[in-house]
Design a protein around this motif. Structure first.
Motif, PDB file in Angstrom:
ATOM      1  N   TYR A 167       0.085   5.038   1.559  1.00 44.44           N
ATOM      2  CA  TYR A 167      -0.809   5.895   2.308  1.00 44.44           C
ATOM      3  C   TYR A 167      -0.270   7.313   2.270  1.00 44.44           C
ATOM      4  O   TYR A 167       0.940   7.550   2.280  1.00 44.44           O
ATOM      5  N   PHE A 181       3.534   7.103   3.136  1.00 47.15           N
ATOM      6  CA  PHE A 181       4.023   5.882   3.763  1.00 47.15           C
ATOM      7  C   PHE A 181       3.756   4.688   2.864  1.00 47.15           C
ATOM      8  O   PHE A 181       2.647   4.518   2.349  1.00 47.15           O
ATOM      9  N   LYS A 228      -1.910  -7.019  10.523  1.00 45.86           N
ATOM     10  CA  LYS A 228      -1.076  -5.853  10.798  1.00 45.86           C
ATOM     11  C   LYS A 228      -0.489  -5.237   9.539  1.00 45.86           C
ATOM     12  O   LYS A 228      -0.074  -5.928   8.608  1.00 45.86           O
ATOM     13  N   LEU A 229      -0.416  -3.925   9.562  1.00 46.30           N
ATOM     14  CA  LEU A 229       0.301  -3.187   8.538  1.00 46.30           C
ATOM     15  C   LEU A 229       1.707  -2.892   9.053  1.00 46.30           C
ATOM     16  O   LEU A 229       1.879  -2.452  10.182  1.00 46.30           O
ATOM     17  N   PHE A 244       4.721  -0.426   8.362  1.00 45.35           N
ATOM     18  CA  PHE A 244       4.935   0.835   7.667  1.00 45.35           C
ATOM     19  C   PHE A 244       6.418   1.118   7.469  1.00 45.35           C
ATOM     20  O   PHE A 244       7.266   0.744   8.294  1.00 45.35           O
ATOM     21  N   MET A 295      -4.836   9.712   7.802  1.00 46.41           N
ATOM     22  CA  MET A 295      -4.225   8.735   6.900  1.00 46.41           C
ATOM     23  C   MET A 295      -5.217   8.385   5.793  1.00 46.41           C
ATOM     24  O   MET A 295      -6.367   8.009   6.053  1.00 46.41           O
ATOM     25  N   ARG A 316      -3.408   0.386  -3.666  1.00 49.87           N
ATOM     26  CA  ARG A 316      -3.157  -0.943  -3.128  1.00 49.87           C
ATOM     27  C   ARG A 316      -2.733  -1.870  -4.257  1.00 49.87           C
ATOM     28  O   ARG A 316      -3.289  -1.802  -5.362  1.00 49.87           O
ATOM     29  N   PHE A 368       0.833  -1.201   0.000  1.00 54.33           N
ATOM     30  CA  PHE A 368       0.000   0.000   0.000  1.00 54.33           C
ATOM     31  C   PHE A 368       0.871   1.256   0.000  1.00 54.33           C
ATOM     32  O   PHE A 368       2.007   1.244   0.477  1.00 54.33           O
ATOM     33  N   ARG A 392       1.229  -5.776   4.115  1.00 51.68           N
ATOM     34  CA  ARG A 392       0.393  -6.650   4.946  1.00 51.68           C
ATOM     35  C   ARG A 392       0.391  -8.041   4.350  1.00 51.68           C
ATOM     36  O   ARG A 392       0.218  -8.211   3.141  1.00 51.68           O
TER      37      ARG A 392
END
Lengths: 114, 114
Positions: free
Chosen positions: A37, A91, A101-102, A104, A45, A50, A35, A95
């Motif tokens: 962001y 960012f 969880k992401l 970053f 955010m 994606r 991703f 995942r």
């Protein structure tokens, strides 16, 4: 554990020009999501784009496109026709396909000059 | 798109007191919610993951007794910073997702402990 690296702390681009933000990642998994962001000065955010790892075709969303190189574990974001509203911190995130969880990256501050 | 509302947007509290931050998914039922902490110009640091009706899973190094997380319903999670100290001052962000969606982020809460 997966890691995401953004090697450009800051970038600048002239309005209407194109800029590319870099991201590399490390994983032993074969199926995952990537991703980009955007976090503007408001700090909200916003999901920009994606990419699903099993899809070879690069994702695009209007002026935003990615260059996904799975073998190289690289996932760069290209912003075309940059606008003042694109100024933000960007960012890159990872995942696992079946994870929650992401992960970053450190972020890249993008400045847009008029 | 889905909306995640975080309240308050900013709060100032005295050292030694507790402060509660709420995170609500307004138009969807969030099976999983996440709490992050972000320092200026830095990335998001995951503090904990919470699933509705069960105890939160804290990341390594995060004090569970200091940062109490409750996810009592599918639309509400709360983060309580107990006995706050100036070093707890930060920007706290929540996000929420379902098994079929990506994470949507709240607008964040700026906590200042004086």
């Amino acid at each position: 554990a997966q890691t995401v690296t953004q090697s450009q702390p800051e970038m600048s681009v002239q309005e209407a020009e194109t800029v590319t933000l870099s991201c590399t990642y490390d994983t032993s998994e074969s199926d995952y999501y990537l991703f980009w962001y955007k976090q503007p000065p408001s700090r909200q955010m916003i999901l920009v784009i994606r990419q699903e790892a099993y899809k070879q075709q690069n994702a695009t969303e209007n002026r935003f496109s990615v260059n996904f190189q799975k073998a190289a574990k690289s996932f760069s974001l290209k912003i075309s026709d940059s606008q003042l509203g694109d100024a933000a911190m960007y960012f890159c995130a990872y995942r696992s396909r079946y994870g929650n969880k992401l992960v970053f990256g450190a972020g890249t501050i993008l400045r847009v000059k008029s | 798109g889905a909306v995640v509302s975080q309240h308050p947007s900013w709060v100032i509290c005295k050292s030694g007191t507790s402060v509660k931050i709420e995170c609500r998914s307004l138009d969807f039922q969030a099976t999983t919610m996440f709490w992050y902490r972000q320092f200026p110009k830095q990335s998001l640091m995951l503090m904990a993951t919470s699933n509705e009706g069960s105890k939160a899973t804290y990341e390594q190094g995060v004090e569970k007794d200091k940062f109490l997380i409750n996810h009592a319903s599918l639309t509400l999670s709360t983060l309580t910073v107990t006995s706050a100290h100036p070093e707890d001052s930060s920007f706290y962000i929540c996000s929420a997702r379902t098994p079929n969606t990506e994470a949507f982020f709240g607008q964040g809460t700026r906590l200042t402990v004086v």
